[in-house]
Enzyme design. Structure first.
Site, PDB file in Angstrom:
ATOM      1  N   ARG A  47       0.834  -1.198   0.000  1.00  0.00           N
ATOM      2  CA  ARG A  47       0.000   0.000   0.000  1.00  0.00           C
ATOM      3  C   ARG A  47       0.874   1.255   0.000  1.00  0.00           C
ATOM      4  O   ARG A  47       0.540   2.253  -0.622  1.00  0.00           O
ATOM      5  CB  ARG A  47      -0.922  -0.012   1.228  1.00  0.00           C
ATOM      6  CG  ARG A  47      -1.939  -1.152   1.190  1.00  0.00           C
ATOM      7  CD  ARG A  47      -2.725  -1.221   2.485  1.00  0.00           C
ATOM      8  NE  ARG A  47      -3.716  -2.282   2.485  1.00  0.00           N
ATOM      9  CZ  ARG A  47      -3.483  -3.528   2.905  1.00  0.00           C
ATOM     10  NH1 ARG A  47      -2.284  -3.877   3.347  1.00  0.00           N
ATOM     11  NH2 ARG A  47      -4.450  -4.420   2.894  1.00  0.00           N
ATOM     12  N   ASP A  64      -9.427  -4.742   8.498  1.00  0.00           N
ATOM     13  CA  ASP A  64      -8.473  -5.736   9.012  1.00  0.00           C
ATOM     14  C   ASP A  64      -9.021  -6.399  10.280  1.00  0.00           C
ATOM     15  O   ASP A  64      -8.851  -7.602  10.492  1.00  0.00           O
ATOM     16  CB  ASP A  64      -7.130  -5.080   9.346  1.00  0.00           C
ATOM     17  CG  ASP A  64      -6.712  -4.097   8.277  1.00  0.00           C
ATOM     18  OD1 ASP A  64      -5.674  -4.309   7.655  1.00  0.00           O
ATOM     19  OD2 ASP A  64      -7.443  -3.106   8.060  1.00  0.00           O
ATOM     20  N   ARG A 113     -11.517  -8.932   9.315  1.00  0.00           N
ATOM     21  CA  ARG A 113     -10.842 -10.158   8.849  1.00  0.00           C
ATOM     22  C   ARG A 113     -10.323 -10.968  10.047  1.00  0.00           C
ATOM     23  O   ARG A 113     -10.437 -12.191  10.088  1.00  0.00           O
ATOM     24  CB  ARG A 113      -9.658  -9.781   7.940  1.00  0.00           C
ATOM     25  CG  ARG A 113     -10.090  -9.232   6.599  1.00  0.00           C
ATOM     26  CD  ARG A 113      -8.920  -8.631   5.821  1.00  0.00           C
ATOM     27  NE  ARG A 113      -9.317  -8.301   4.458  1.00  0.00           N
ATOM     28  CZ  ARG A 113      -8.769  -7.339   3.722  1.00  0.00           C
ATOM     29  NH1 ARG A 113      -7.785  -6.600   4.207  1.00  0.00           N
ATOM     30  NH2 ARG A 113      -9.179  -7.117   2.497  1.00  0.00           N
ATOM     31  N   HIS A 145      -2.948   0.446   8.518  1.00  0.00           N
ATOM     32  CA  HIS A 145      -3.720  -0.471   7.664  1.00  0.00           C
ATOM     33  C   HIS A 145      -2.725  -0.942   6.611  1.00  0.00           C
ATOM     34  O   HIS A 145      -2.574  -0.357   5.554  1.00  0.00           O
ATOM     35  CB  HIS A 145      -4.897   0.265   7.022  1.00  0.00           C
ATOM     36  CG  HIS A 145      -5.524  -0.500   5.878  1.00  0.00           C
ATOM     37  ND1 HIS A 145      -6.100  -1.737   6.017  1.00  0.00           N
ATOM     38  CD2 HIS A 145      -5.644  -0.193   4.559  1.00  0.00           C
ATOM     39  CE1 HIS A 145      -6.562  -2.153   4.850  1.00  0.00           C
ATOM     40  NE2 HIS A 145      -6.283  -1.246   3.946  1.00  0.00           N
TER      41      HIS A 145
HETATM   42  P1  NAD Z   1      -9.966   1.449  -9.164  1.00  0.00           P
HETATM   43  O1  NAD Z   1      -8.782   1.617 -10.072  1.00  0.00           O
HETATM   44  O2  NAD Z   1     -10.976   0.422  -9.488  1.00  0.00           O
HETATM   45  O3  NAD Z   1     -10.741   2.846  -9.036  1.00  0.00           O
HETATM   46  C1  NAD Z   1     -10.105   4.064  -8.816  1.00  0.00           C
HETATM   47  C2  NAD Z   1     -10.971   5.133  -9.449  1.00  0.00           C
HETATM   48  O4  NAD Z   1     -10.430   6.426  -9.131  1.00  0.00           O
HETATM   49  C3  NAD Z   1     -11.047   5.051 -10.989  1.00  0.00           C
HETATM   50  O5  NAD Z   1     -12.386   4.915 -11.409  1.00  0.00           O
HETATM   51  C4  NAD Z   1     -10.433   6.373 -11.445  1.00  0.00           C
HETATM   52  O6  NAD Z   1     -11.038   6.892 -12.640  1.00  0.00           O
HETATM   53  C5  NAD Z   1     -10.697   7.268 -10.251  1.00  0.00           C
HETATM   54  N1  NAD Z   1      -9.865   8.456 -10.186  1.00  0.00           N
HETATM   55  C6  NAD Z   1      -8.538   8.576 -10.398  1.00  0.00           C
HETATM   56  N2  NAD Z   1      -8.174   9.861 -10.249  1.00  0.00           N
HETATM   57  C7  NAD Z   1      -9.273  10.553  -9.887  1.00  0.00           C
HETATM   58  C8  NAD Z   1      -9.523  11.930  -9.579  1.00  0.00           C
HETATM   59  N3  NAD Z   1      -8.553  12.848  -9.607  1.00  0.00           N
HETATM   60  N4  NAD Z   1     -10.791  12.290  -9.265  1.00  0.00           N
HETATM   61  C9  NAD Z   1     -11.787  11.369  -9.249  1.00  0.00           C
HETATM   62  N5  NAD Z   1     -11.599  10.068  -9.547  1.00  0.00           N
HETATM   63  C10 NAD Z   1     -10.361   9.676  -9.871  1.00  0.00           C
HETATM   64  O7  NAD Z   1      -9.368   1.223  -7.705  1.00  0.00           O
HETATM   65  P2  NAD Z   1     -10.154   0.596  -6.454  1.00  0.00           P
HETATM   66  O8  NAD Z   1      -9.958  -0.879  -6.452  1.00  0.00           O
HETATM   67  O9  NAD Z   1     -11.508   1.167  -6.412  1.00  0.00           O
HETATM   68  O10 NAD Z   1      -9.270   1.162  -5.234  1.00  0.00           O
HETATM   69  C11 NAD Z   1      -9.346   2.529  -4.893  1.00  0.00           C
HETATM   70  C12 NAD Z   1      -8.433   2.840  -3.715  1.00  0.00           C
HETATM   71  O11 NAD Z   1      -8.970   2.219  -2.537  1.00  0.00           O
HETATM   72  C13 NAD Z   1      -7.008   2.296  -3.857  1.00  0.00           C
HETATM   73  O12 NAD Z   1      -6.077   3.251  -3.366  1.00  0.00           O
HETATM   74  C14 NAD Z   1      -7.027   1.052  -2.992  1.00  0.00           C
HETATM   75  O13 NAD Z   1      -5.729   0.671  -2.567  1.00  0.00           O
HETATM   76  C15 NAD Z   1      -7.907   1.538  -1.874  1.00  0.00           C
HETATM   77  N6  NAD Z   1      -8.476   0.485  -1.001  1.00  0.00           N
HETATM   78  C16 NAD Z   1      -8.543   0.777   0.325  1.00  0.00           C
HETATM   79  C17 NAD Z   1      -9.054  -0.148   1.215  1.00  0.00           C
HETATM   80  C18 NAD Z   1      -9.113   0.185   2.678  1.00  0.00           C
HETATM   81  O14 NAD Z   1      -9.494  -0.659   3.514  1.00  0.00           O
HETATM   82  N7  NAD Z   1      -8.767   1.396   3.064  1.00  0.00           N
HETATM   83  C19 NAD Z   1      -9.502  -1.398   0.754  1.00  0.00           C
HETATM   84  C20 NAD Z   1      -9.449  -1.655  -0.610  1.00  0.00           C
HETATM   85  C21 NAD Z   1      -8.907  -0.698  -1.482  1.00  0.00           C
END
Ligand code: NAD
Length: 317
Positions: free
Chosen positions: A92, A152, A155, A179
């Site tokens: 991450r 987490d 899980r 995380h």
């Molecule tokens: P993804 O690639 O499917 O979606 C990301 C989206 O962000 C895309 O649709 C893209 O067009 C959009 N985007 C990019 N730049 C942008 C901007 N400036 N303004 C608006 N939209 C914009 O990715 P995902 O699988 O949805 O993951 C998203 C984030 O969430 C990642 O950083 C991932 O690591 C994180 N995540 C966090 C957790 C958690 O528990 N905190 C869990 C899973 C994923």
């Protein structure tokens, strides 16, 4: 349950995580309005259409979306999910620079249209992004929350419950810290039905050996890698976890959740965002609860804080 549902939830990013949060929030009837913002217009339009086609089967809500940030206007909570996600093998923390850049572009705009919102960060590395968001938005610390180790801990509780063959709701146990790879399982305060896990020995429900514990922690830490390896993204559990936080905020529940937030003096830690159990309500977060910890747990937490701090400072925040 809520007495009314006047709320608007704005979600930045309509990717796997953002769209699934919208889906979970819609099914659970968390808000009157759910609005998605994404720079990818075709994608956001398609997600909104798909969600709306299910309206008949969910509590009433309006779901809309746009590539114009105005769609977020007046949101009570802004959920930030936009950004790069882990590719197989990536940590991450590897996403920090790219996603801090995206936060710098969009978060000031989001504050402009939703100045009273609570900001709920999901974009990874979430602890780093939470601190970046506090600095970028200028909002008070208690209104900028990271989803942290809520996922987490879920899980963790699932794996303990499965091992001991009890309902996951009867396991109380937290993952604290980052995380991510340096997170810390708080075994010493974990309980099942009020029995300390260290004392758990119930016929037909096993006990936890040191090897069992190590395997559980390994699987918690490795969970995202396992899911990403198999399907490219994690979305369902995080969708539910974030919806759980949204309920705590919008229904003013005062629920205890291990969310990420700024520490302003906690066991020697200052000015760093990481997860510890906190009370979450309509006002945002309170200071971390004084959860008991062993010396090892506390030193693990300090180490985790050090890792997060290094990345935040490396970004220049
Ligand atoms: P993804 O690639 O499917 O979606 C990301 C989206 O962000 C895309 O649709 C893209 O067009 C959009 N985007 C990019 N730049 C942008 C901007 N400036 N303004 C608006 N939209 C914009 O990715 P995902 O699988 O949805 O993951 C998203 C984030 O969430 C990642 O950083 C991932 O690591 C994180 N995540 C966090 C957790 C958690 O528990 N905190 C869990 C899973 C994923």
């Amino acid at each position: 349950m809520p007495t009314d549902r006047p709320a608007k939830v704005g979600i930045i990013g309509a990717g796997s995580v953002g769209a699934t949060i919208a889906y979970a929030a819609m099914i659970r009837g968390v808000a009157r309005q759910i609005s998605l913002f994404d720079i990818a217009r075709t994608k956001v339009d398609a997600e909104v259409l798909d969600l709306n086609h299910g309206q008949l089967f969910a509590p009433q809500a309006t779901v809309d979306g746009s590539d114009d940030v105005e769609v977020l206007r007046g949101s009570d909570v802004i959920v930030m999910t936009a950004g790069a996600k882990q590719k197989p093998g990536q940590t991450r923390m590897d996403l920090a620079a790219a996603n801090a850049g995206i936060c710098a572009k969009i978060l000031p705009e989001a504050v402009r249209v939703a100045p009273d919102a609570i900001f709920l960060m999901v974009t990874n590395p979430v602890d780093v992004m939470t601190e970046v968001a506090i600095k970028l938005t200028g909002l008070p610390w208690d209104r900028v929350i990271g989803s942290g180790t809520v996922l987490d801990s879920s899980r963790f509780r699932y794996l303990v419950a499965k091992h001991c063959q009890v309902a996951v709701q009867n396991v109380h146990a937290y993952i604290a810290g980052e995380h991510g790879d340096s997170e810390i399982p708080l075994w010493s305060s974990a309980t099942i039905g009020s029995i300390a896990l260290s004392q758990w020995s119930v016929e037909g429900h096993g006990r936890l050996t040191q090897a069992d514990k190590e395997l559980i922690v390994h699987n918690v830490k490795d969970a995202a890698y396992q899911v990403i390896q198999g399907k490219g993204a994690t979305n369902y559990a995080v969708g539910l976890a974030v919806t759980n936080i949204l309920e705590a905020i919008l229904y003013d529940e005062r629920r205890v959740l291990p969310v990420s937030g700024l520490l302003r003096g906690f066991r020697g830690m200052e000015d760093i965002c990481l997860s510890l159990p906190r009370i979450v309500s309509r006002k945002g977060i309170e200071a971390p609860l004084p959860i008991p910890m062993t010396v090892d747990e506390e030193s693990g937490l300090l180490e985790s804080a050090g890792r997060i701090r290094e990345v935040v400072r490396g970004l220049g925040y």
